[in-house]
Design a protein around this motif. Sequence first.
Motif, PDB file in Angstrom:
ATOM      1  N   THR A 152       0.824  -1.201   0.000  1.00 43.73           N
ATOM      2  CA  THR A 152       0.000   0.000   0.000  1.00 43.73           C
ATOM      3  C   THR A 152       0.867   1.264   0.000  1.00 43.73           C
ATOM      4  O   THR A 152       0.584   2.229  -0.716  1.00 43.73           O
TER       5      THR A 152
ATOM      6  N   ASP B 297      -7.632  -4.734  -1.389  1.00 45.28           N
ATOM      7  CA  ASP B 297      -7.417  -5.489  -0.151  1.00 45.28           C
ATOM      8  C   ASP B 297      -8.633  -5.264   0.732  1.00 45.28           C
ATOM      9  O   ASP B 297      -8.696  -4.309   1.503  1.00 45.28           O
TER      10      ASP B 297
ATOM     11  N   ARG C  38      -9.188  -6.536   5.343  1.00 40.43           N
ATOM     12  CA  ARG C  38      -9.248  -5.778   6.595  1.00 40.43           C
ATOM     13  C   ARG C  38      -9.741  -4.366   6.294  1.00 40.43           C
ATOM     14  O   ARG C  38      -9.303  -3.738   5.313  1.00 40.43           O
TER      15      ARG C  38
ATOM     16  N   GLN D 216      -6.294   2.832   4.941  1.00 37.53           N
ATOM     17  CA  GLN D 216      -4.905   3.219   4.668  1.00 37.53           C
ATOM     18  C   GLN D 216      -4.747   3.708   3.219  1.00 37.53           C
ATOM     19  O   GLN D 216      -4.071   4.712   2.962  1.00 37.53           O
TER      20      GLN D 216
ATOM     21  N   ASP E 128      -4.653  -2.300  -5.453  1.00 42.95           N
ATOM     22  CA  ASP E 128      -4.094  -2.910  -4.244  1.00 42.95           C
ATOM     23  C   ASP E 128      -4.715  -4.300  -4.114  1.00 42.95           C
ATOM     24  O   ASP E 128      -5.809  -4.547  -4.617  1.00 42.95           O
TER      25      ASP E 128
HETATM   26 MG   LIG Z   1      -1.775  -2.970   2.354  1.00 42.78          MG
END
Ligand SMILES: [Mg+2]
Length: 302
Positions: free
Chosen positions: A115, A138, A141, A147, A190
């Motif tokens: 990331t 992603d 989570r 993020q 990502d």
């Molecule tokens: Mg990541």
Amino acid sequence: MGFFDRLKDGLQKTRKSITEKIDQVLVSFGKVDEELFDELEEILITSDIGIETTMRIIEDLKEKTRERKIIDALKVKDLLKEELEEILDTGESALKLDSKPSVIIVIGVNGVGKTTSIGKIANYYKSQGKKVLLAAGDTFRAAAIDQLEIWADRVGAEIIEQKEGSDPAAVVFDAAQAAKSRKADLLICDTAGRLHTKKNLMEELKKVSRVLDRELPGADRETLLVLDATTGQNAISQAKTFKEAADITGIVLTKLDGTAKGGIVIAIKSELDIPVKLIGVGEQIDDLQKFNAKEFVEALFS
Ligand SMILES: [Mg+2]
Ligand SMILES: Nc1nc2c(ncn2[C@@H]2O[C@H](COP(=O)(O)OP(=O)(O)O)[C@@H](O)[C@H]2O)c(=O)[nH]1
């Protein structure tokens, strides 16, 4: 700090462990002999260059010193630089992203720096005046999505996301549509680095790749595997696993600033046959650099 100084600074620990030791040995021997090569071999092996590659380097050094009738040990340093440059030189390491849109998929295990590298890459292309779109693939989570959002805000890129637990292929599908309709130059996806099983993870990556084949046929695509330099030989085995699930076009080697074992870049090159395209040499936003064999070796030995 300029580009080369950042590289030098990032390689400080490796330089201390490899180059300073080599210098000491060369100075203390003064003349070339068999024992000198044993000492050099030990230094190279302990810096994570790998046994096989080290053997090859030492054999070549022996041969070249014989051929060129070199007796001054200090001259072996230039031979070593020459040797490392030859091994590391992959020709073109630039990302090929000419189509509009073009795509980067970033893969790799948890915590390697996917990331963060996406943020840095996005920042670079934004600074080149490109329109950049991020896909929060992603979904494992919630924190991973947050993020990426922070990075999107920071660099001024748009982001396509769904809620935690949703299908990453669906996120990438949406992102591909958005990339077309919003006329983005670059879509960066990502991906998760950890799922319940390794098999799930690999299947998921294949699915994401198929969605891109279908939705953005003909688009230039880079599939970048991120490896953490501080994990040493482990990085090599990760690469072997990911190679089975994806057509990796390049490696992003992160955290070189955090390790004395930057020799791993040499092991990667000689054992994997995938070019290292980008290297992470620090935590700042512009600490991700294009990999260049000659500059890397210069920075290591300067
Ligand atoms: Mg990541
Ligand atoms: N020192 C250093 N830290 C890095 C570098 N690249 C990433 N990191 C750090 O590695 C950690 C994990 O990064 P992240 O991008 O979340 O990894 P991901 O799980 O693969 O997405 C973060 O704390 C980053 O700041 C680098 O080149 N140098």
